[in-house]
Scaffold this motif. Sequence first.
Motif, PDB file in Angstrom:
ATOM      1  N   GLN A  17       8.959  16.969  36.899  1.00  0.00           N
ATOM      2  CA  GLN A  17       9.998  17.839  36.353  1.00  0.00           C
ATOM      3  C   GLN A  17      10.912  18.359  37.454  1.00  0.00           C
ATOM      4  O   GLN A  17      10.468  18.668  38.563  1.00  0.00           O
ATOM      5  CB  GLN A  17       9.391  19.014  35.585  1.00  0.00           C
TER       6      GLN A  17
ATOM      7  N   ASN B 107       5.099  18.866  36.634  1.00  0.00           N
ATOM      8  CA  ASN B 107       5.658  19.768  35.620  1.00  0.00           C
ATOM      9  C   ASN B 107       5.051  21.168  35.661  1.00  0.00           C
ATOM     10  O   ASN B 107       5.757  22.164  35.502  1.00  0.00           O
ATOM     11  CB  ASN B 107       5.513  19.165  34.210  1.00  0.00           C
TER      12      ASN B 107
ATOM     13  N   SER C 193       6.314  22.946  38.861  1.00  0.00           N
ATOM     14  CA  SER C 193       7.715  23.317  38.669  1.00  0.00           C
ATOM     15  C   SER C 193       7.839  24.528  37.753  1.00  0.00           C
ATOM     16  O   SER C 193       8.637  25.445  38.002  1.00  0.00           O
ATOM     17  CB  SER C 193       8.495  22.133  38.084  1.00  0.00           C
TER      18      SER C 193
ATOM     19  N   LEU D 269      13.978  25.323  34.654  1.00  0.00           N
ATOM     20  CA  LEU D 269      13.475  23.968  34.486  1.00  0.00           C
ATOM     21  C   LEU D 269      14.569  23.073  33.937  1.00  0.00           C
ATOM     22  O   LEU D 269      15.405  23.494  33.138  1.00  0.00           O
ATOM     23  CB  LEU D 269      12.281  23.960  33.533  1.00  0.00           C
TER      24      LEU D 269
ATOM     25  N   LEU E 204      12.754  16.418  32.403  1.00  0.00           N
ATOM     26  CA  LEU E 204      11.340  16.060  32.473  1.00  0.00           C
ATOM     27  C   LEU E 204      11.219  14.544  32.413  1.00  0.00           C
ATOM     28  O   LEU E 204      11.662  13.905  31.463  1.00  0.00           O
ATOM     29  CB  LEU E 204      10.566  16.685  31.313  1.00  0.00           C
TER      30      LEU E 204
END
Length: 279
Positions: free
Chosen positions: A114, A183, A186, A198, A201
């Motif tokens: 991500q 992910n 992050s 964010l 992805l």
Amino acid sequence: MTKRLTFGTIATILALGGAAHAQDKTYTVALDGTFAPHAMPALSGGVEGFNVDLANEIGERLGAKMDIVATQFSGILPGLAAGTYDFVVAPVTITEERAGNLLFSEGYLNTDFQFVVKAGTDEITSLDSLNGKIIAVNRGSVYDSWARDKADEVGWTVESYGTNSDAVQAVVSGRAYANVAGNTVSAWAVKQNPALELSYLHSTGLVWGMPFKKGDEELRDTVEAVIECMKLDGTMVALSEKWFGVTPAAGSAAVTPAAGFGQPGFEGYAADDHTPSCD
């Protein structure tokens, strides 16, 4: 939030021969105590994090004590093979090679790549939209090698930093457009810094599971029955929101029990038609 196994689930465990494991038992389990937010030093001493809470919840539901050992990841899987640990509660990516040597539970979290960007940055909808951008990564990580392998294809410039925290700081300071990491890592970075958000992805199709010793299907199935109930009763969602600030997507490993025991498609998987029975 705490749910205990129902009589039906305990009966299933008994049928699997798991009663000896589930009562008056101490499990010695291992994790990497420096992998935030899965496990990290707590101000009050010891370690805290998603996988610490996950391990303790499993122990509570089984009526067992969890002796959580925080150590370097490089020694965890060899320690399991040597019998030092009963099973591993560190997040371990399920791969064909590992499944050939270890017995895995079903996956409980997706492990994807991500991107993190400054808050307010235009949405990244594809890797192609990062053409000409500087991407910051943790030197020597899988994200470093992946980004460099993609450099000619995407057209981005990769800059490596000694830690992922330094790579994230490069985004904050404007020296890089985005940082790419796992992910959950992050999500943790964004949760700690409101100047970040964010973004894109990149799905790997891989999941994290819990490794057990080959031949220890009894314990694997006992623990997996608990994990399945945690997915169904919202405990996994609550832990994800607490530590990552993210609600797992519908259909993701955090909320979707897999059929059978183990991760479908990998060695050690046992197909059956059991139905999780939970409070």
